[in-house]
Design an enzyme around this catalytic site. Structure first.
Site, PDB file in Angstrom:
ATOM      1  N   GLU A 139       0.789  -1.235   0.000  1.00 16.76           N
ATOM      2  CA  GLU A 139       0.000   0.000   0.000  1.00 16.76           C
ATOM      3  C   GLU A 139       0.829   1.296   0.000  1.00 16.76           C
ATOM      4  OE1 GLU A 139      -3.457   0.698   0.081  1.00 16.76           O
ATOM      5  OE2 GLU A 139      -2.757   2.756   0.012  1.00 16.76           O
ATOM      6  N   ASP A 168      -4.154  -0.159  -2.393  1.00 17.07           N
ATOM      7  CA  ASP A 168      -4.685  -1.522  -2.403  1.00 17.07           C
ATOM      8  C   ASP A 168      -6.153  -1.545  -2.832  1.00 17.07           C
ATOM      9  OD1 ASP A 168      -2.454  -2.951  -1.697  1.00 17.07           O
ATOM     10  OD2 ASP A 168      -2.820  -2.822   0.432  1.00 17.07           O
ATOM     11  N   GLY A 247      -9.515  25.829  -5.546  1.00 20.55           N
ATOM     12  CA  GLY A 247     -10.421  26.421  -6.526  1.00 20.55           C
ATOM     13  C   GLY A 247     -11.367  27.452  -5.941  1.00 20.55           C
ATOM     14  N   GLY A 248     -12.571  27.434  -6.472  1.00 23.02           N
ATOM     15  CA  GLY A 248     -13.571  28.404  -6.044  1.00 23.02           C
ATOM     16  C   GLY A 248     -14.232  28.008  -4.738  1.00 23.02           C
TER      17      GLY A 248
HETATM   18  N1  CAO Z   1      -0.095 -23.363  -4.207  1.00 23.20           N
HETATM   19  C1  CAO Z   1       1.243 -23.303  -4.338  1.00 23.20           C
HETATM   20  N2  CAO Z   1       1.938 -22.155  -4.281  1.00 23.20           N
HETATM   21  C2  CAO Z   1       1.230 -21.033  -4.045  1.00 23.20           C
HETATM   22  C3  CAO Z   1      -0.177 -21.032  -3.882  1.00 23.20           C
HETATM   23  C4  CAO Z   1      -0.828 -22.280  -3.981  1.00 23.20           C
HETATM   24  N3  CAO Z   1      -2.144 -22.398  -3.831  1.00 23.20           N
HETATM   25  N4  CAO Z   1      -0.573 -19.764  -3.663  1.00 23.20           N
HETATM   26  C5  CAO Z   1       0.524 -18.998  -3.687  1.00 23.20           C
HETATM   27  N5  CAO Z   1       1.609 -19.754  -3.916  1.00 23.20           N
HETATM   28  C6  CAO Z   1       2.997 -19.335  -4.042  1.00 23.20           C
HETATM   29  C7  CAO Z   1       3.232 -18.531  -5.283  1.00 23.20           C
HETATM   30  O1  CAO Z   1       3.305 -19.399  -6.395  1.00 23.20           O
HETATM   31  C8  CAO Z   1       4.561 -17.869  -4.950  1.00 23.20           C
HETATM   32  O2  CAO Z   1       5.594 -18.783  -5.134  1.00 23.20           O
HETATM   33  P1  CAO Z   1       6.962 -18.482  -5.933  1.00 23.20           P
HETATM   34  O3  CAO Z   1       7.454 -17.145  -5.487  1.00 23.20           O
HETATM   35  O4  CAO Z   1       7.840 -19.607  -5.505  1.00 23.20           O
HETATM   36  O5  CAO Z   1       6.666 -18.514  -7.365  1.00 23.20           O
HETATM   37  C9  CAO Z   1       4.464 -17.692  -3.430  1.00 23.20           C
HETATM   38  O6  CAO Z   1       3.347 -18.466  -3.011  1.00 23.20           O
HETATM   39  C10 CAO Z   1       4.269 -16.311  -2.868  1.00 23.20           C
HETATM   40  O7  CAO Z   1       3.637 -15.426  -3.725  1.00 23.20           O
HETATM   41  P2  CAO Z   1       3.974 -13.851  -3.616  1.00 23.20           P
HETATM   42  O8  CAO Z   1       5.395 -13.625  -4.008  1.00 23.20           O
HETATM   43  O9  CAO Z   1       2.948 -13.129  -4.370  1.00 23.20           O
HETATM   44  O10 CAO Z   1       3.787 -13.562  -2.047  1.00 23.20           O
HETATM   45  P3  CAO Z   1       4.659 -12.644  -1.080  1.00 23.20           P
HETATM   46  O11 CAO Z   1       4.042 -12.780   0.260  1.00 23.20           O
HETATM   47  O12 CAO Z   1       6.115 -12.951  -1.143  1.00 23.20           O
HETATM   48  O13 CAO Z   1       4.477 -11.154  -1.631  1.00 23.20           O
HETATM   49  C11 CAO Z   1       3.150  -9.215  -2.228  1.00 23.20           C
HETATM   50  C12 CAO Z   1       3.299 -10.450  -1.324  1.00 23.20           C
HETATM   51  C13 CAO Z   1       1.820  -8.598  -1.937  1.00 23.20           C
HETATM   52  C14 CAO Z   1       4.271  -8.219  -1.915  1.00 23.20           C
HETATM   53  C15 CAO Z   1       3.239  -9.657  -3.703  1.00 23.20           C
HETATM   54  O14 CAO Z   1       2.290 -10.667  -3.919  1.00 23.20           O
HETATM   55  C16 CAO Z   1       3.011  -8.524  -4.684  1.00 23.20           C
HETATM   56  O15 CAO Z   1       3.867  -7.665  -4.893  1.00 23.20           O
HETATM   57  N6  CAO Z   1       1.837  -8.504  -5.316  1.00 23.20           N
HETATM   58  C17 CAO Z   1       1.483  -7.547  -6.340  1.00 23.20           C
HETATM   59  C18 CAO Z   1       1.194  -6.206  -5.750  1.00 23.20           C
HETATM   60  C19 CAO Z   1       0.092  -6.262  -4.734  1.00 23.20           C
HETATM   61  O16 CAO Z   1      -1.001  -6.731  -4.957  1.00 23.20           O
HETATM   62  N7  CAO Z   1       0.390  -5.666  -3.590  1.00 23.20           N
HETATM   63  C20 CAO Z   1      -0.636  -5.387  -2.624  1.00 23.20           C
HETATM   64  C21 CAO Z   1      -0.718  -6.338  -1.578  1.00 23.20           C
HETATM   65  S1  CAO Z   1      -1.907  -5.766  -0.440  1.00 23.20           S
HETATM   66  O17 CAO Z   1      -1.071  -4.762   0.543  1.00 23.20           O
END
Ligand code: CAO
Length: 415
Positions: A139, A168, A247-248
């Site tokens: 966020e 988010d 603004g206004g």
């Molecule tokens: N079965 C097997 N693996 C799974 C799974 C399932 N059902 N669900 C998730 N996973 C795995 C994913 O495949 C991933 O694995 P790899 O990295 O080995 O490929 C892993 O879980 C973690 O996924 P992630 O990297 O998305 O999770 P994270 O906690 O490390 O990161 C976040 C979280 C939010 C920083 C990241 O997902 C992100 O940048 N997302 C996009 C931006 C976003 O939406 N941010 C807002 C979040 S809300 O504040």
């Protein structure tokens, strides 16, 4: 009553906040949202900021209403097979994994198209293509990179993030609109498409007026509705505008009766030009009407702070609600600074379903924010979030798996 998105099936890989906001909205509009989680742990937010040991957190329950939960290990070949069946079965895949994670799970866009060319694949990412496209984003990073933080706060203080989760939940909203539009376009093309909402882009979209001001500032070097005018200094970039509304319709936050002890005893007061006469009358300053410095809205701009000071002498004698009652009689635009406690207890918000009480089997009753979008032919009934894997058997049965197959998958820890 039917629902707007009846019949639409969503394969929901979302977690944390941005993606779940999106799929919750789609569920409220009638879509069948199947949330895929990892067995044992599930969405990380189930356990974050817990207020009751062992019970799904409010963070999770308030973002995952009206969904079904299925646990699948997407990295196990048999789990992958389940996911591929779900791709064929659903209309939309939504995900907000870190960049590349969906591909690593084997669900590339190309592969999804071979499985189901009608599928809409929707993603939240922190950044669009460019130098930061591989970054993980939360966020406040998005608020900072999208222009919100640099334009929020006071001139003599640091950049500030806002309480509204524009990175988010704001991006989740953008994505939901993209999904619905892609489904609509599919009616004519017969094809799915990719939908991307980057958090930086979503925040910038909500900061559109600040990019407007950046260009005005570049042209004229000054913006007379900002509190820096006329005595402060403008630099090269849009400055923080405190509580100015611009603004206004210049506005500011003013103290009300009780401010010494109540941090929310304040009112937002707008000095709207058409009611200037009423403002002078209500606050007991008839002499302002003939004061040449205040003769027009433009002439009042350099004196706004002394005008607000004079109005505050009046608002300090009233509670924010007393001031509201009086000002509303004269159509003077104003708004009380409501605390979350006051919002939670506000009967009118309960009546419209904007604040709802939900019952949960392990948590008991809790308050949530209902659907803020009200539709006359698609009413929202908020139902509780699913327990982890609560619908695994049900969904697999719908996909054609028999009871023995399901038991075997469970024994192998695939589900
Ligand atoms: N079965 C097997 N693996 C799974 C799974 C399932 N059902 N669900 C998730 N996973 C795995 C994913 O495949 C991933 O694995 P790899 O990295 O080995 O490929 C892993 O879980 C973690 O996924 P992630 O990297 O998305 O999770 P994270 O906690 O490390 O990161 C976040 C979280 C939010 C920083 C990241 O997902 C992100 O940048 N997302 C996009 C931006 C976003 O939406 N941010 C807002 C979040 S809300 O504040």
């Amino acid at each position: 009553m039917g629902k707007a998105l009846d019949g639409i099936k969503i394969l929901d890989f979302t977690h944390v906040q941005s993606g779940p906001t999106c799929t919750q909205l789609l569920a409220w509009m009638g879509a069948d949202v199947i949330k895929v989680e990892r067995a044992g742990e599930g969405d990380i937010t189930r356990g974050q900021l817990r207020d009751i040991p062992g019970v799904d957190s409010l963070y999770f329950t308030m973002l995952n209403h009206n969904k079904r939960s299925i646990t699948v290990d997407g990295k196990n070949p048999k789990g992958k097979a389940i996911l591929e069946t779900l791709v064929k079965h659903c209309d939309v895949l939504v995900e907000n994994f870190a960049p590349g994670a969906l591909d690593r799970m084997g669900l590339t866009w190309e592969h999804i198209q071979t499985l189901n060319p009608r599928m809409v694949v929707a993603s939240v990412k922190g950044f669009g293509p460019g130098p930061y496209e591989d970054c993980k984003v939360y966020e406040n990073v998005a608020q900072c990179a999208g222009g919100s933080a640099s334009t929020t706060g006071f001139d003599d203080g640091p950049p500030l993030v806002t309480g509204a989760q524009i990175g988010d939940s704001g991006t989740g909203l953008h994505l939901a609109l993209g999904i619905v539009a892609a489904l609509y376009q599919r009616n004519t093309t017969g094809r799915g498409q990719r939908v991307l909402a980057a958090m930086q882009d979503g925040v910038l979209n909500l900061c559109r007026v600040k990019l407007r001001d950046q260009q005005r500032l570049a042209r004229t070097g000054v913006m007379d509705e900002y509190p820096q005018y006329p005595n402060g200094k403008f630099g090269e970039a849009v400055p923080r505008a405190g509580n100015a509304s611009g603004g206004g319709q210049p506005g500011w936050i003013l103290k009300c009766k009780g401010w010494e002890t109540d941090p929310n005893a304040y009112i937002y007061f707008i000095v709207q030009a058409p009611v200037w006469k009423d403002i002078c009358g209500v606050i007991g300053r008839p002499e302002w009407l003939t004061d040449p410095r205040y003769a027009t809205p433009k002439m009042r701009l350099p004196h706004l702070m002394e005008i607000f000071g004079g109005i505050e002498e009046w608002t300090r004698t009233k509670t924010k609600f007393e001031a509201m009652d009086i000002l509303n009689q004269h159509d003077i635009p104003c708004g009380p600074i409501l605390s979350m406690k006051e919002i939670a207890e506000e009967p009118s918000l309960r009546k419209t379903g904007t604040v709802v009480e939900v019952d949960h089997p392990t948590r008991g009753k809790y308050l949530s924010v209902g659907n803020p979008i009200k539709m006359s032919d698609s009413a929202t009934e908020v139902t509780r979030s699913p327990l982890l894997g609560e619908h695994t058997d049900q969904v697999l049965a719908e996909l054609g798996y028999g009871a023995e197959q399901i038991a075997a998958l469970r024994a192998e820890k695939v589900i």
